[in-house]
Write a protein that holds these residues in place. Structure first.
Motif: not given
Length: 329
Positions: A165-172, A246-251, A262-272, A324-327
């Motif tokens: 799996p890989t992650t692609t930076p979201a386009v601002s 599965r693909d109707t639901l967005i990851t 804890d009210q802190k929200v984290y974003g995950v960056e998949i690197n492997g 954004d998560y992609t594979r």
């Protein structure tokens, strides 16, 4: 005889600030302002309105709470008896731990004033905090007691990714896909319910996910992470579905630790293949929903074990930095 009581709560107070993600989100004052925690006596027991809550109006009876609320306000109800909160209307999040349950209402930017009704149930919620070695891992709102259909016997799906799996930076500024854009109406139409653990075993993506009611799902990135949530029942309880469902639901890769609230929200960056890094999304709740109106609908509960499993990276200052998560196919 059980006499219905109807209490119209009007509290006028000075401006009170409350951050949903980090300091800086200023609530809009309404007629119902709660600078201190306020207890409501109901048939099922005491319900607490948390300090700092704001709404336009709160009306209670012996069994229901009716909230009228506008953008810029937020209100949270808690039950130390861990009562299940049934909601007629939209809510932002539900949590359930070994010591309390809660439901929060926070309208998104652009929402009109709305009225919702919550009914505390006599049944208790299902603990998603990992009180017995398990953990959160539920959707943006925790999983509450509902009858669970018995799945048809299927081979145990593999949880170890077969492809990287890989992650692609979201386009601002770009258009983000939404569940509606993929045809999502509700989970029932997909033969699912909130908190279902799913996998399209045998496809090119056999990974295991958990669904929330908004049409988002989260990935269990590593088999070790799935093991942190013993209350989910293990691999034998994974519901086999097909790739279109599965693909109707967005990851989503947005998490917060509901075990500690804890009210802190984290974003995950998949690197492997089965590894990633967490980044604190250091932005205000108001800015987050401006950048992504579905922001709070995408936030999934995790527990302390999972939070500590990830290495931490530099903070993000915008929701748009969360990949954004992609594979890779």
């Amino acid at each position: 005889m059980n006499f219905t009581k109807k209490i119209l709560i009007f509290l006028f107070a000075a401006l009170f600030c409350l951050s949903l993600v980090s300091p800086g989100f200023v609530n809009a004052e309404g007629n119902a302002s709660f600078p201190q925690a306020t207890t409501i006596s109901m048939d099922v027991g005491n319900i607490t309105i948390t300090a700092g809550s704001h709404a336009d109006e709160v009306v209670t009876t012996n069994s229901t709470i009716t909230i009228t609320i506008s953008y810029g306000q937020t209100i949270t109800f808690q039950s130390t008896d861990r009562k299940n909160f049934s909601v007629d209307g939209d809510f932002t999040s539900k949590t359930c731990t070994g010591s309390l349950s809660s439901v929060t209402f926070t309208p998104s930017a652009g929402d009109n004033q709305r009225t919702v009704v919550t009914t505390p149930q006599s049944a208790t919620c299902v603990d998603t905090s990992g009180s017995s070695g398990g953990g959160g891992g539920g959707g943006g709102s925790s999983v509450f007691s509902t009858p669970t259909p018995t799945p048809s016997p299927t081979p145990t799906p593999a949880v170890t990714p077969m492809v990287t799996p890989t992650t692609t930076p979201a386009v601002s500024g770009g258009e983000k896909p939404t569940p509606a854009s993929r045809g999502f109406v509700n989970l029932k139409a997909l033969n699912l319910k909130e908190g279902d653990v799913i996998s399209a075993a045998g496809s090119n993506d056999p990974d295991v996910y958990i669904a929330n009611e908004w049409g988002y799902k989260r990935l269990f990135l590593n088999p070790a992470i799935f093991g942190f949530y013993g209350h989910l029942g293990g691999f034998s309880k994974v519901k086999t579905t097909n790739p279109p469902v599965r693909d109707t639901l967005i990851t989503s890769g947005l998490y917060r630790n509901c075990e500690t609230n804890d009210q802190k929200v984290y974003g995950v960056e998949i690197n492997g293949e089965d590894s990633g890094v967490l980044h604190w999304v250091n932005t205000t709740g108001a800015q987050a929903v401006i950048d992504d109106p579905d922001f709070f609908k995408k936030v999934f509960c995790i527990n302390t074990k999972e939070l500590n499993w990830y290495p931490k990276g530099a903070s993000y200052v915008s929701v748009n930095q969360v990949p954004d998560y992609t594979r890779n196919k």
